[in-house]
Design a protein around this motif. Structure first.
Motif, PDB file in Angstrom:
ATOM      1  N   ALA A 126       0.809  -1.218   0.000  1.00 17.62           N
ATOM      2  CA  ALA A 126       0.000   0.000   0.000  1.00 17.62           C
ATOM      3  C   ALA A 126       0.843   1.270   0.000  1.00 17.62           C
ATOM      4  N   ASP A 127       2.057   1.193   0.549  1.00 12.21           N
ATOM      5  CA  ASP A 127       2.941   2.354   0.600  1.00 12.21           C
ATOM      6  C   ASP A 127       4.369   1.862   0.478  1.00 12.21           C
ATOM      7  N   ASN A 128       5.263   2.764   0.104  1.00 14.00           N
ATOM      8  CA  ASN A 128       6.644   2.359  -0.134  1.00 14.00           C
ATOM      9  C   ASN A 128       7.482   2.257   1.127  1.00 14.00           C
ATOM     10  N   ASP A 129       6.985   2.737   2.266  1.00 16.08           N
ATOM     11  CA  ASP A 129       7.838   2.736   3.457  1.00 16.08           C
ATOM     12  C   ASP A 129       7.246   1.933   4.612  1.00 16.08           C
ATOM     13  N   LEU A 130       6.513   0.874   4.294  1.00 12.84           N
ATOM     14  CA  LEU A 130       5.915   0.056   5.341  1.00 12.84           C
ATOM     15  C   LEU A 130       6.846  -1.066   5.805  1.00 12.84           C
ATOM     16  N   CYS A 131       7.923  -1.307   5.084  1.00  9.59           N
ATOM     17  CA  CYS A 131       8.812  -2.418   5.432  1.00  9.59           C
ATOM     18  C   CYS A 131      10.042  -1.966   6.220  1.00  9.59           C
ATOM     19  N   GLY A 132      10.385  -0.682   6.154  1.00 12.36           N
ATOM     20  CA  GLY A 132      11.607  -0.214   6.784  1.00 12.36           C
ATOM     21  C   GLY A 132      11.342   0.593   8.035  1.00 12.36           C
ATOM     22  N   ALA A 133      12.420   0.964   8.702  1.00 10.09           N
ATOM     23  CA  ALA A 133      12.317   1.712   9.958  1.00 10.09           C
ATOM     24  C   ALA A 133      12.033   3.188   9.724  1.00 10.09           C
ATOM     25  N   SER A 134      12.344   3.706   8.537  1.00  9.40           N
ATOM     26  CA  SER A 134      12.146   5.122   8.262  1.00  9.40           C
ATOM     27  C   SER A 134      11.718   5.301   6.814  1.00  9.40           C
TER      28      SER A 134
END
Length: 277
Positions: A126-134
């Motif tokens: 759904a979004d590009n930053d859901l897998c990382g810490a920031s």
């Protein structure tokens, strides 16, 4: 003669005078099997003996994972995954579950026969930053595949996929007519595949007369959902009708002043889309 108790056997008939023999028993599932052997001579005399064999389970193996190495956020970036697996226990059944790295997980559809199978499903990040810490423009997501047999012995394997941000798009900017000293408006419509997950948005409006406004928008500040289309109204007062040419405003032959208005929508990842009217 040998009886493997339900397994597959390869008989090795002893020859004349031979007092020993052997057989290979192969089992399609774990469990306890009764194995027996019976010897019969040419005169019809016979004897037999048996014992129990405990067959332990062997976990399945993951042979291949087919998944793209990169995609984008939102529905346009939906990616299929195909998993190939095997199991020496050809009577076992299997379930395949995927952890997608973004907090989502779920089962796949499994097709199998005789210890060999495939599993398929698909996923949208759904979004590009859901897998990382920031937050980042390109997020590395670890996708983990788990194949489990009906005895709950499992094999796991992980692969990576990079999820990129998709820039918002200003699909329309419709200005009202303007008179000097009075409020004029521009109805702005923009889309973003990540929707409110890309909040806050910044809407910058260059009015063409040397003035510009910037609006920081989160859910509730605009109408609708950016996934399907969000709208926002910007307002401005032109202080003059600008005879001749003034910045982005030009007087035409009918003595009407035409101002070029530029609208830019920027998401939280600093990717932007623009519309000129």
């Amino acid at each position: 003669a040998y009886d493997c108790g339900g397994g597959l056997d390869t008989n090795a008939e002893p020859g004349p005078g031979t007092m020993t023999g052997s057989v290979d028993c192969t089992y399609g599932d774990n469990g306890t099997y009764g194995v027996s052997v019976e010897g019969t001579d040419k005169d019809g005399g016979s004897d037999s003996i048996g014992t129990d064999v405990d067959v332990v389970n062997v976990e399945p193996s993951i042979d291949a994972i087919d998944l793209a190495s990169a995609t984008v956020e939102g529905a346009a970036g939906e990616q299929p995954i195909l998993v190939s697996f095997g199991d020496p226990g050809w009577e076992d059944t299997h379930e395949v579950n995927i952890t997608w790295g973004d907090g989502e997980s779920g089962p796949c559809d499994v097709t199998e026969a005789a210890g060999v199978g495939t599993a398929s499903c698909s996923h949208v990040w759904a979004d590009n930053d859901l897998c990382g810490a920031s937050p980042s423009h390109d997020d590395a997501c670890e996708v983990t595949v788990e194949v489990c047999d009906d005895d709950l012995d499992c094999a796991t394997q992980s692969v990576g996929i990079t999820v990129a941000n998709a820039a918002p798009e200003v699909v329309d900017a419709s200005p009202s007519g303007a008179q000097e000293g009075l409020v004029s408006t521009v109805a702005i419509s923009f889309v973003d595949p990540a929707g409110a997950l890309d909040d806050p948005y910044t809407i910058d409006v260059d009015w063409g007369d040397g003035n510009a406004d910037s609006y920081a928008l989160s859910s509730g500040d605009y109408d609708g959902d950016p996934i399907d289309g969000a709208t926002f109204e910007a307002r401005h007062i032109y202080s003059d009708d600008y005879d001749g040419t003034y910045g982005g405003c030009v007087e035409d032959s009918a003595e009407l002043t035409i101002c070029t208005v530029t609208v830019t929508a920027t998401d939280k990842d600093d990717d932007a889309g623009q519309f000129v009217t």
